[in-house]
Every structure is written in structure tokens, then in C-alpha cells.
Design an enzyme around this catalytic site. Sequence first.
Site, PDB file in Angstrom:
ATOM      1  N   THR A 158       0.873  -1.191   0.000  1.00 11.84           N
ATOM      2  CA  THR A 158       0.000   0.000   0.000  1.00 11.84           C
ATOM      3  C   THR A 158       0.904   1.234   0.000  1.00 11.84           C
ATOM      4  O   THR A 158       1.360   1.663  -1.047  1.00 11.84           O
ATOM      5  CB  THR A 158      -0.978  -0.010   1.194  1.00 11.84           C
ATOM      6  OG1 THR A 158      -0.262  -0.267   2.407  1.00 11.84           O
ATOM      7  CG2 THR A 158      -2.045  -1.074   1.003  1.00 11.84           C
ATOM      8  N   LYS A 184       4.073  -7.113   3.789  1.00  7.10           N
ATOM      9  CA  LYS A 184       3.825  -5.704   3.509  1.00  7.10           C
ATOM     10  C   LYS A 184       3.517  -5.009   4.825  1.00  7.10           C
ATOM     11  O   LYS A 184       3.012  -5.616   5.771  1.00  7.10           O
ATOM     12  CB  LYS A 184       2.683  -5.507   2.512  1.00  7.10           C
ATOM     13  CG  LYS A 184       1.300  -5.955   2.961  1.00  7.10           C
ATOM     14  CD  LYS A 184       0.507  -5.005   3.826  1.00  7.10           C
ATOM     15  CE  LYS A 184       0.381  -3.635   3.195  1.00  7.10           C
ATOM     16  NZ  LYS A 184      -0.451  -2.728   4.104  1.00  7.10           N
ATOM     17  N   THR A 195      -0.960  -2.829  10.340  1.00  3.45           N
ATOM     18  CA  THR A 195      -1.517  -2.981   8.999  1.00  3.45           C
ATOM     19  C   THR A 195      -0.498  -3.784   8.215  1.00  3.45           C
ATOM     20  O   THR A 195       0.210  -3.284   7.361  1.00  3.45           O
ATOM     21  CB  THR A 195      -1.844  -1.655   8.318  1.00  3.45           C
ATOM     22  OG1 THR A 195      -2.472  -1.931   7.074  1.00  3.45           O
ATOM     23  CG2 THR A 195      -0.656  -0.783   8.099  1.00  3.45           C
ATOM     24  N   GLU A 281       6.246   4.651   7.302  1.00  2.00           N
ATOM     25  CA  GLU A 281       5.878   5.796   6.459  1.00  2.00           C
ATOM     26  C   GLU A 281       6.711   7.025   6.805  1.00  2.00           C
ATOM     27  O   GLU A 281       6.679   7.518   7.931  1.00  2.00           O
ATOM     28  CB  GLU A 281       4.388   6.091   6.612  1.00  2.00           C
ATOM     29  CG  GLU A 281       3.535   4.999   5.991  1.00  2.00           C
ATOM     30  CD  GLU A 281       2.054   5.116   6.298  1.00  2.00           C
ATOM     31  OE1 GLU A 281       1.264   4.491   5.577  1.00  2.00           O
ATOM     32  OE2 GLU A 281       1.693   5.806   7.264  1.00  2.00           O
ATOM     33  N   ASN A 403      -0.072  10.468   5.559  1.00  2.28           N
ATOM     34  CA  ASN A 403      -1.349  10.076   6.150  1.00  2.28           C
ATOM     35  C   ASN A 403      -2.404  11.157   6.069  1.00  2.28           C
ATOM     36  O   ASN A 403      -3.600  10.857   6.169  1.00  2.28           O
ATOM     37  CB  ASN A 403      -1.125   9.626   7.589  1.00  2.28           C
ATOM     38  CG  ASN A 403      -0.519   8.236   7.649  1.00  2.28           C
ATOM     39  OD1 ASN A 403      -1.206   7.246   7.452  1.00  2.28           O
ATOM     40  ND2 ASN A 403       0.793   8.169   7.868  1.00  2.28           N
ATOM     41  N   THR A 408      -6.419  10.159  -0.986  1.00  3.59           N
ATOM     42  CA  THR A 408      -6.384  10.932  -2.224  1.00  3.59           C
ATOM     43  C   THR A 408      -5.043  10.795  -2.945  1.00  3.59           C
ATOM     44  O   THR A 408      -4.876  11.298  -4.021  1.00  3.59           O
ATOM     45  CB  THR A 408      -6.652  12.407  -1.928  1.00  3.59           C
ATOM     46  OG1 THR A 408      -5.708  12.875  -0.967  1.00  3.59           O
ATOM     47  CG2 THR A 408      -8.060  12.599  -1.397  1.00  3.59           C
TER      48      THR A 408
END
Length: 408
Positions: A158, A184, A195, A281, A403, A408
Amino acid sequence: MVATKEENIQIIKNGHVTSPQGFSAGGLHCAIRKTRLDFGWIHSDNPATAAAVYTLNAFQAAPLKITKDSIEKEKLIQTVVVNSGVANSCTGEQGNLDALEMQKLTAEKMGVDTNHVAVSSTGVIGVPLPMEKIRTAIHSMNDKDNVSAENFEEAILTTDTMTKHIAVQIEIDGKTITIGGAAKGSGMIHPNMATMLSFITTDAAVEQKSLQQALGDITNKSFNMITVDGDCSTNDMVLVMANGKQNNTQLSETHPQWPLFLQAFQLVSEELAKQIAKDGEGATKLIEVNVKGAPSDEAARQVAKAVISSNLVKTAVYGADPNWGRIVCAVGYSEQPIDPDKVCVAIGDIHVVKDGLPLEFVEAEAKQHLENETVVLNVDLQNGLHEATAWGCDLTYDYIKINASYRT
């Protein structure tokens, strides 16, 4: 191949989830996502003994429930199918029906029993699966151009910036046993799953109850010892498949080489966990927290988790600020039996706290260590013989950017 610290375990260069005999994998783009691959699968030549652990989040996603039910019924999985981009979580009864259809269609396509298909999804929560795209993807499974371990690894991502994979080999009963893995995970990563999806394969024959117990124990030392941001997702799962292709004497706790298998299994799990933590991230550094001298394993784990989860520690590492006060603060609120007058802390090899009191140190040297890609923080509680390690990453401006615009 290169040897590990355990000389009987060999790491396969560029090893993948398909390195064990009898496994294939693939991935394709079915337009759930704009451009990246978004649909993948793993397939075993024969039904494989299966074990899994799942997120503790109360909002467990539909595909996770379907997979859990199948493994509990059959103890076997032959095909795993995964989509990214849409989590199929908080989607009600329609989500359950869609996950069941995904399972059924995959079984028909691959010629396997329906209950031998594991279904998994990852992505945005609360959005229904685009089933027309899923159906098209399943129809295209095993098209020659789509089959590769690399395609699978890319298809399950992702917000990840890199694929995550490893494979190792050991010798058991004179047979070369291989364990491979793919994972992942980048954000919403926190102890007690994340996640995160991780798939581990082996061509060893392993008794199912022993495999499930081993997975639970090893998860507590690996996947449950990482954090990025303190969030726990709805879709997390670690799934292991053992297809027995090497025809070894079935492994269990009574097998004399069971400890070697466990060491290799744990190495694969730890390396995947560390790759997830490193790819947090917006992260620029992997943080490793080593805790020793604890009165119990649980105490060691909880102290390590407290330090690795501290946003103040994470931001200090990002800024290369040797602010050891943030470390001892996290140790103190871990809710474990701590004697503040015994705690010692080191940043890398640089000792900054001894017996609860600050030491003089060269700040420039500590700062230099904090500028490394891997930052090691060591805590000695001097209150027992138990130890644990946790992994995480620094917290950066880019984490907020990623985040703030996730959908979007």
C-alpha cells in the site's frame, strides 16, 4: 548464500516466498489502484498445513474472518489470494459475501477446495470491494506474464516504498529445508499486529498443532515487537504454509531438530518484521531497542515496546538528538517492576546513564550514532536475566504528509 550467526542456517541471496519447493506466486494490475500492481496470489502444488495469527482489533475485516474459519475447519491452505487498495473492512454483510465470492472464484480458477483458499485484503477501510475488477483479476491468475514472486511482493503493498522478502535454508533429516517469506507494512504498525500482512512458506512437513504454537511464540518475539505509529489495523495476519515437499520426518516438538527449525523460522520472521519497521511511512532510520536484565520475558518485552513506541524517542532519533531523558521516561511508564536506581542506558556503545544517574559523554559521538541508518538503544534494568528486542523507526514530517492525504 551467506551464513548467519547460526552457522547451520543459510540465507538465500534474493530469496522469496517461492524459494521453497512446490510454491508459485504472481501479481497483476486490476485497476483497484491507479497504476501499481494490486492483486496477488501464492499457490502450493498440494494442500499445505497452515497456521495463522490475526489482528487483535475488534473490527476484524471480512476476509480475515473467512480465512480464519477455513483454517480452523481444514488446517490446510493451498492458495492465498490478496488485493491491495481496498481493505474490505467495516463493509457489513456485503463485505462477507464479497470475501466468500473471492474465495470461491479463486478455488474454481486454481482447481482447489474452497476451504483451502485464504483471502486477504489491505487498503482503505469502509469501501466495498470492486468485485468486477476482482473477478477479472482472478480470471487472469496464472497468465504467464503475471507469474513471479516479485509481482506478488509488489501487488500486496500500500504505502510501502519497498518490497519485503527473505528465504533461508537448513538441513533436516538429510533434506534441504527452505523457509521463505514476503510481507507488507509501512503505517498503522504497532505491537499485537499492524496494517501488516506476512506470508511464510516452507517445503518441510510440520505437524499443524506444533506449527500453530511455534507461530504464536515467534510472533510475540518478532511481528509483535515492531511499531511505527502506535496504530493497530483491522486486516493484519501472518499466515504460514508447510507443504511437506521435502518428505522429511514430520517436524514437531519431539523431533530432535525442532530447535533448528524454530531458529530458522524465527530468523525469517524477525527479518520481515525489521524490514517493515525500516519502511515505516516517512521513516529515515530503523531503531532497535535492546532490553536486558529484566525480571521476566514479559517485562523485557513491555519495556522495549514502551521505548520503541515513544513519539518523543522517535522524534529525538529523527533529529539526532541524544536526549536520553526520553528513553528513561519511557522505561519508567512501562508499568513494569523497574528500580530507577539500577537502570543503565546506552546509545549504541556510548553509555549515557548508569544506575539511574547521568554519565558524562561526548555528545557529538552520540549524535553521530543517531545519524546512522540503524540506531541502537540499549537498556539494562539490572533486575533479572530476561531480555527482549523491539524495532521501530523515526517519526518524520513525511509521516504526516503521507497520512494526511492517504485516500487521495
